[in-house]
Design a protein around this motif. Structure first.
Motif, mmCIF file in Angstrom:
data_model
loop_
_atom_site.group_PDB
_atom_site.id
_atom_site.type_symbol
_atom_site.label_atom_id
_atom_site.label_comp_id
_atom_site.label_asym_id
_atom_site.label_seq_id
_atom_site.Cartn_x
_atom_site.Cartn_y
_atom_site.Cartn_z
ATOM 1 N N SER A 255 -55.599 -12.135 -20.395
ATOM 2 C CA SER A 255 -54.274 -12.349 -20.949
ATOM 3 C C SER A 255 -54.100 -11.406 -22.127
ATOM 4 C CB SER A 255 -54.125 -13.816 -21.390
ATOM 5 O OG SER A 255 -52.815 -14.072 -21.822
ATOM 6 N N SER B 254 -50.883 -9.886 -23.113
ATOM 7 C CA SER B 254 -49.463 -9.599 -23.320
ATOM 8 C C SER B 254 -49.146 -9.405 -24.797
ATOM 9 C CB SER B 254 -48.603 -10.745 -22.771
ATOM 10 O OG SER B 254 -48.824 -11.927 -23.520
ATOM 11 N N ASP C 190 -52.356 -10.869 -17.017
ATOM 12 C CA ASP C 190 -51.088 -10.807 -17.743
ATOM 13 C C ASP C 190 -51.127 -9.641 -18.721
ATOM 14 O OD1 ASP C 190 -48.773 -11.139 -19.147
ATOM 15 O OD2 ASP C 190 -49.149 -13.207 -19.759
ATOM 16 N N ASN D 267 -48.665 -10.650 -13.794
ATOM 17 C CA ASN D 267 -47.506 -10.497 -14.666
ATOM 18 C C ASN D 267 -47.586 -9.156 -15.383
ATOM 19 O OD1 ASN D 267 -45.349 -10.688 -16.398
ATOM 20 N ND2 ASN D 267 -45.901 -12.704 -17.211
#
Length: 213
Positions: A66, A68, A90, A114
């Motif tokens: 993750s 982001s 992500d 994502n």
């Protein structure tokens, strides 16, 4: 996570060989990630969200990445396709450019992808359709062009968002209905049998045919 850490990630962190989870999101970390950090092969969870980092690395057993809201730039590293254990990736809200690397079919365990809010370009690879358990795909707010791969309709997605790109052509038949209309908005060259999907004309495909006649 949710502290006020600033400056760079300490080199000493990479010496903790017993680490399984690293959660450093929502801080003010800057710079790169220490080289020895990527030698923590037992780590399966890495959260670096909402920092100011500018480098992406690899961990062989990584299940969740993750990252982001950082300042990641350049292309998505081609070596990331080697992360066969990934369940969630992500990289949204960064400054990534270029295309999606070849070989993503190796992400056989990927459930969520994502990449929204970057500057990624090129065509959306039909290879995405080969990911057997993918159910969340967000590529919105990028610069992807060309057609929506018809193979995507073979996926069983709970969320699909390809809005605000530069896609063109007709939608795959499975997605040409009101259920998915919001998934494709903001692509001026993309049309289907959904009224209002083509923002330049404000007409459905059938209405365009009538106008020509």
């Amino acid at each position: 996570m949710y502290n006020s850490f600033s400056s760079e990630i300490s080199v000493s962190l990479g010496k903790c060989k017993s680490l399984l989870r690293v959660r450093l999101k929502h801080n003010g970390l800057t710079g790169g990630v220490p080289d020895n950090f990527w030698g923590l092969h037992r780590v399966y969870l890495l959260e670096l969200n909402e920092n100011l980092l500018n480098e992406i690395g690899l961990l062989g057993n990584l299940v969740v990445f993750s990252g982001s809201g950082n300042s990641f730039t350049g292309r998505i590293s081609a070596s990331m396709v080697k992360l066969r254990q990934l369940d969630r990736l992500d990289l949204s809200k960064n400054e990534l450019t270029g295309g999606i690397p070849e070989g993503i079919c190796k992400w056989v365990n990927l459930n969520e992808l994502n990449l929204a809010n970057n500057r990624l370009s090129g065509r959306i690879p039909s290879e995405i359709s080969s990911l057997p358990v993918l159910n969340y795909l967000d590529l919105s707010r990028n610069l992807f062009s060309g057609k929506v791969p018809i193979e995507l309709q073979n996926l069983k997605l709970n969320l699909l968002n390809l809005s605000n790109n530069q896609l063109s052509g007709e939608l795959p038949p499975f997605y040409a209905n009101k259920i998915y209309s919001k998934s494709f908005l903001g692509n001026p060259g993309l049309c289907g049998d959904i009224a209002g999907l083509c923002p330049d004309t404000g007409e459905s495909k059938n209405q365009q045919y009538l106008w020509i006649l």
